[in-house]
Structures are given as C-alpha cells and as structure tokens.
Design a protein around this motif. Structure first.
Motif, PDB file in Angstrom:
ATOM      1  N   LEU A 284       0.857  -1.326  -0.012  1.00 13.25           N
ATOM      2  CA  LEU A 284       0.138   0.090  -0.025  1.00 13.25           C
ATOM      3  C   LEU A 284       0.901   1.297   0.147  1.00 13.25           C
ATOM      4  N   ALA A 285       2.136   1.088   0.264  1.00 14.63           N
ATOM      5  CA  ALA A 285       3.144   2.416   0.138  1.00 14.63           C
ATOM      6  C   ALA A 285       2.869   3.069  -1.168  1.00 14.63           C
ATOM      7  N   ARG A 286       2.675   2.762  -2.266  1.00 14.99           N
ATOM      8  CA  ARG A 286       2.461   3.357  -3.372  1.00 14.99           C
ATOM      9  C   ARG A 286       1.104   4.205  -3.488  1.00 14.99           C
ATOM     10  N   PHE A 287       0.259   3.881  -2.697  1.00 17.85           N
ATOM     11  CA  PHE A 287      -1.078   4.766  -2.627  1.00 17.85           C
ATOM     12  C   PHE A 287      -1.175   5.507  -1.504  1.00 17.85           C
ATOM     13  N   ASN A 288       0.045   5.709  -0.739  1.00 19.80           N
ATOM     14  CA  ASN A 288       0.242   6.658   0.321  1.00 19.80           C
ATOM     15  C   ASN A 288      -0.516   6.474   1.393  1.00 19.80           C
ATOM     16  N   ILE A 289      -0.462   5.021   1.790  1.00 25.76           N
ATOM     17  CA  ILE A 289      -1.105   4.393   2.760  1.00 25.76           C
ATOM     18  C   ILE A 289      -0.233   3.803   3.819  1.00 25.76           C
ATOM     19  N   ARG A 290       0.096   4.312   5.094  1.00 26.64           N
ATOM     20  CA  ARG A 290       0.941   3.674   5.713  1.00 26.64           C
ATOM     21  C   ARG A 290       0.224   2.481   6.777  1.00 26.64           C
ATOM     22  N   VAL A 291       0.940   1.650   7.167  1.00 31.32           N
ATOM     23  CA  VAL A 291       0.271   0.547   7.958  1.00 31.32           C
ATOM     24  C   VAL A 291       1.309  -0.069   8.963  1.00 31.32           C
ATOM     25  N   ASN A 292       0.724   0.029  10.241  1.00 30.18           N
ATOM     26  CA  ASN A 292       1.775  -0.368  11.287  1.00 30.18           C
ATOM     27  C   ASN A 292       0.897  -1.032  12.386  1.00 30.18           C
ATOM     28  N   SER A 293       1.324  -1.792  13.199  1.00 33.75           N
ATOM     29  CA  SER A 293       0.889  -2.369  14.262  1.00 33.75           C
ATOM     30  C   SER A 293       1.582  -1.741  15.655  1.00 33.75           C
ATOM     31  N   VAL A 294       0.494  -1.795  16.678  1.00 31.57           N
ATOM     32  CA  VAL A 294       0.946  -1.520  18.089  1.00 31.57           C
ATOM     33  C   VAL A 294       1.049  -2.947  18.936  1.00 31.57           C
ATOM     34  N   ASN A 295       2.099  -3.205  19.506  1.00 31.51           N
ATOM     35  CA  ASN A 295       2.215  -4.500  20.118  1.00 31.51           C
ATOM     36  C   ASN A 295       2.341  -4.333  21.574  1.00 31.51           C
ATOM     37  N   PRO A 296       1.399  -4.398  22.184  1.00 25.74           N
ATOM     38  CA  PRO A 296       1.205  -4.102  23.708  1.00 25.74           C
ATOM     39  C   PRO A 296       1.622  -5.313  24.651  1.00 25.74           C
ATOM     40  N   GLY A 297       2.142  -5.100  25.727  1.00 25.76           N
ATOM     41  CA  GLY A 297       2.577  -6.134  26.553  1.00 25.76           C
ATOM     42  C   GLY A 297       1.264  -6.430  27.687  1.00 25.76           C
ATOM     43  N   LEU A 298       1.337  -6.324  28.924  1.00 26.42           N
ATOM     44  CA  LEU A 298       0.255  -6.630  29.612  1.00 26.42           C
ATOM     45  C   LEU A 298      -0.249  -5.283  30.065  1.00 26.42           C
TER      46      LEU A 298
ATOM     47  N   GLY B 163       5.157  -0.013   8.240  1.00 23.88           N
ATOM     48  CA  GLY B 163       5.607  -1.690   8.314  1.00 23.88           C
ATOM     49  C   GLY B 163       5.975  -1.788   9.762  1.00 23.88           C
ATOM     50  N   HIS B 164       5.836  -0.941  10.664  1.00 19.16           N
ATOM     51  CA  HIS B 164       6.562  -0.950  12.023  1.00 19.16           C
ATOM     52  C   HIS B 164       5.655  -1.698  13.051  1.00 19.16           C
ATOM     53  N   SER B 165       6.255  -2.212  14.182  1.00 23.69           N
ATOM     54  CA  SER B 165       5.541  -2.793  15.183  1.00 23.69           C
ATOM     55  C   SER B 165       5.936  -2.190  16.275  1.00 23.69           C
ATOM     56  N   LEU B 166       5.184  -1.278  16.886  1.00 24.11           N
ATOM     57  CA  LEU B 166       5.607  -0.495  17.937  1.00 24.11           C
ATOM     58  C   LEU B 166       5.167  -1.163  19.384  1.00 24.11           C
ATOM     59  N   VAL B 167       6.236  -1.562  20.030  1.00 27.98           N
ATOM     60  CA  VAL B 167       6.296  -2.300  21.492  1.00 27.98           C
ATOM     61  C   VAL B 167       5.785  -1.102  22.465  1.00 27.98           C
ATOM     62  N   VAL B 168       4.852  -1.805  23.191  1.00 32.15           N
ATOM     63  CA  VAL B 168       4.500  -0.716  24.355  1.00 32.15           C
ATOM     64  C   VAL B 168       4.375  -1.736  25.818  1.00 32.15           C
ATOM     65  N   ASP B 169       5.251  -1.974  26.241  1.00 31.21           N
ATOM     66  CA  ASP B 169       5.377  -3.310  27.197  1.00 31.21           C
ATOM     67  C   ASP B 169       6.112  -3.049  28.519  1.00 31.21           C
ATOM     68  N   GLY B 170       6.627  -1.875  28.795  1.00 25.26           N
ATOM     69  CA  GLY B 170       7.125  -1.531  30.190  1.00 25.26           C
ATOM     70  C   GLY B 170       8.546  -2.153  30.107  1.00 25.26           C
ATOM     71  N   GLY B 171       8.997  -2.734  28.943  1.00 23.51           N
ATOM     72  CA  GLY B 171      10.529  -3.205  28.683  1.00 23.51           C
ATOM     73  C   GLY B 171      10.350  -4.729  28.766  1.00 23.51           C
ATOM     74  N   GLN B 172       9.061  -5.448  28.701  1.00 17.81           N
ATOM     75  CA  GLN B 172       9.057  -6.853  28.910  1.00 17.81           C
ATOM     76  C   GLN B 172      10.036  -7.557  27.986  1.00 17.81           C
ATOM     77  N   LEU B 173       9.794  -7.105  26.834  1.00 18.60           N
ATOM     78  CA  LEU B 173      10.684  -7.981  25.641  1.00 18.60           C
ATOM     79  C   LEU B 173      12.176  -7.650  25.576  1.00 18.60           C
ATOM     80  N   THR B 174      12.679  -6.959  26.699  1.00 17.22           N
ATOM     81  CA  THR B 174      13.999  -6.617  26.847  1.00 17.22           C
ATOM     82  C   THR B 174      14.641  -7.956  27.427  1.00 17.22           C
ATOM     83  N   PHE B 175      14.164  -8.734  28.198  1.00 15.65           N
ATOM     84  CA  PHE B 175      14.264 -10.127  28.552  1.00 15.65           C
ATOM     85  C   PHE B 175      14.686 -11.078  27.898  1.00 15.65           C
TER      86      PHE B 175
END
Ligand SMILES: NC(=O)c1ccc[n+]([C@@H]2O[C@H](COP(=O)([O-])OP(=O)(O)OC[C@H]3O[C@@H](n4cnc5c(N)ncnc54)[C@H](O)[C@@H]3O)[C@@H](O)[C@H]2O)c1
Length: 252
Positions: free
Chosen positions: A174-188, A240-252
């Motif tokens: 979808l980039a060629r149509f000027n549409i951005r697509v991302n996800s938010v990836n929450p922890g708990l 195309g990004h996955s934005l992690v919002v997890d208080g640092g959980q995935l750093t372990f």
C-alpha cells in the motif's frame, strides 16, 4: 490546530479497553470518530461520553468477521463523513488453553476474530482509501505475543504473529498509494482481557517482579497514545513497524 483535525477515524473494538481509550484519544486529538463493536450498550455509553466532550462521534454495531456488514458500514460512513483517513483496528479476543486441549471451535474463533477479521476490515478500509485517492494510516492491534510466544496461548500467538506479518505485507503493497500500515504491540495492559492475571495478586506480582522491568501493568491510555501517534502525520515516514508498548518486557 489539533493534529487530527479534519480527519475521520474508524475504530473497531471501541466499546472497551484499548479500543475505547483509542477512540477517546483520537477524538481528543481532533478526529471525527466512528466507534464500532459487538457490545451495543457499552458502545452507546462510550460514544455518548465522547460526544459530550464536543467531539463528533457516531457508532455502529459491527462484527469484524462479517464482510458484508463491514462493507455496508464503510459505505454509510462514506456517505456521512467521507472515506475514513484512519483505521484503528483494535477488536480482538483470547482463549487461554494448553496446546493439547485446543478445540477446533476455539482455534477458529480466535483466528476468525483476530486474523481474518483484521484482513477483512483492513482490506475494505484500504480499498476505500485507494478508490478515494486519499492518504491513509492503518493501525492494527498486535501484541508482544505477535513477536514472542507465551504458554497456553497458541491460537492467540498464531493470530498476532499473523497480524504482524500482515502489517508488513500491507505496508509494502500500500506504500505506493500513500497508505501507511503499522501495528501496536502491547505487553500486559490492564483491561478485562487480562483480568485473570490482575485480579490475582500472586500472578500480578510474578509478572511485575520477574517479567516487566517497569514493574507495573500498562494502561489502555498508554497504548492509545501510540495508536494516535501512528495514525497522525507525526509518524509520516513510519510504515511496516510494530511499536512495542510493554514496560520493557521484551528486553528480557
Ligand atoms: N490487554 C492486553 O494486555 C493486550 C495486550 C496485547 C494486545 N491486546 C489486544 O488489544 C485489543 C483490545 O483488547 P483489550 O485488552 O482492550 O480487551 P477488551 O476485551 O477490553 O476489548 C476488546 C473489544 O473487542 C470487541 N470484540 C470482540 N470480538 C469482536 C468482534 N467479533 N467484532 C467486533 N468487536 C469485537 C469486544 O466487544 C471488546 O469491546 C485486542 O486485539 C487484544 O488482543 C491486549
């Protein structure tokens, strides 16, 4: 001027938790919001309380598994307010079960709502954006479980890994149509989806002490802030990004 002024935002799963907080935040940032969910009473309450702030808010009962219903609602919104510039697709569900016990019914339910529903809603939204030739931002709700697995969550993990894969593929297509697509990836995050954990003090303490560096659960509002960022022009070169919002959980 507010950063989402003159934009229409379509939100699924808007009656509770992260979807509700996202609808409130998108409205606070100036968007007209379309709230959708399968829970009518709660949906009406949330929509009314957003309208009471002076924002423009309308609601529709919508099951994300039903292509015909989603299409009909998008068509109706287009008549009223034009094609939505923003899709915040938040609706989702979970089943907690050991892999050996999962029934076909539970597998299908989680995959149908979390992954097929994401395909249906995002395809209908993207087709409308392309046809209207407007720039768009699609934000999906994945999870840390879309990047690493946790026990007893096979259908959920599979669905959220799928959402991350879909996000990246859509970002390319979808980039060629000027549409951005991302996800938010929450922890708990403290919502009813996770009540079996935060209603149990021992389970909460185990998470906070051993799994979350910030030693607390997140709030729906903290996730909503990331949804609104990705929806806005502040994220104009982010796709195309996955934005992690997890208080640092995935750093372990
Ligand atoms: N709470 C967390 O810790 C957490 C973490 C990572 C990801 N998530 C994701 O965030 C999203 C929102 O979850 P939440 O925690 O706010 O839970 P929630 O149960 O409070 O909200 C989920 C909403 O989705 C709606 N919904 C369920 N099935 C639907 C369907 N078929 N069609 C339309 N709407 C439907 C529900 O009615 C509800 O309003 C989900 O996709 C979930 O997987 C939550």
């Amino acid at each position: 001027m507010m950063r989402l002024a003159e934009r229409t935002a379509f939100v699924t799963g808007a009656a509770n938790g992260i979807g509700e907080a996202s609808a409130r935040r998108l409205a606070a940032d100036g968007a007209r919001v379309v709230l959708t969910d399968i829970e009518k009473n709660r949906l009406d309450e949330v929509t009314q309380s957003i309208a009471d702030t002076g924002a423009q808010a309308i609601s529709y009962l919508l099951d994300v598994r039903d292509r015909a219903q989603i299409q009909a609602i998008f068509d109706d919104v287009e008549q009223k307010w034009g094609v939505p510039h923003i899709l915040a697709h938040i609706a989702g569900t979970v089943v907690v079960e050991h892999y050996l016990d999962i029934s076909d019914e539970n597998w299908n339910r989680v995959l149908d709502i979390n992954l097929k529903g994401t395909f249906l809603v995002t395809q209908i939204a993207a087709r409308a954006m392309v046809k209207a030739n407007i720039p768009g931002s699609i934000v999906m709700m994945a999870s840390t479980n879309g990047l690493v697995a946790e026990e007893d969550l096979a259908p959920y993990n599979a669905s959220k890994f799928g959402v991350v894969g879909l996000t990246k593929t859509m970002a390319i297509d979808l980039a060629r149509f000027n549409i951005r697509v991302n996800s938010v990836n929450p922890g708990l995050i403290k919502t009813r989806l996770t009540s079996s954990i935060w209603e149990d003090p021992a389970a909460t303490k185990a998470y906070e002490d051993q799994r979350i560096p910030m030693r607390r659960l997140g709030t729906p509002e903290e996730v909503a802030a990331c949804v609104a960022f990705l929806a806005s022009d502040d994220a104009s070169y982010v796709t195309g990004h996955s934005l992690v919002v997890d208080g640092g959980q995935l750093t372990f």
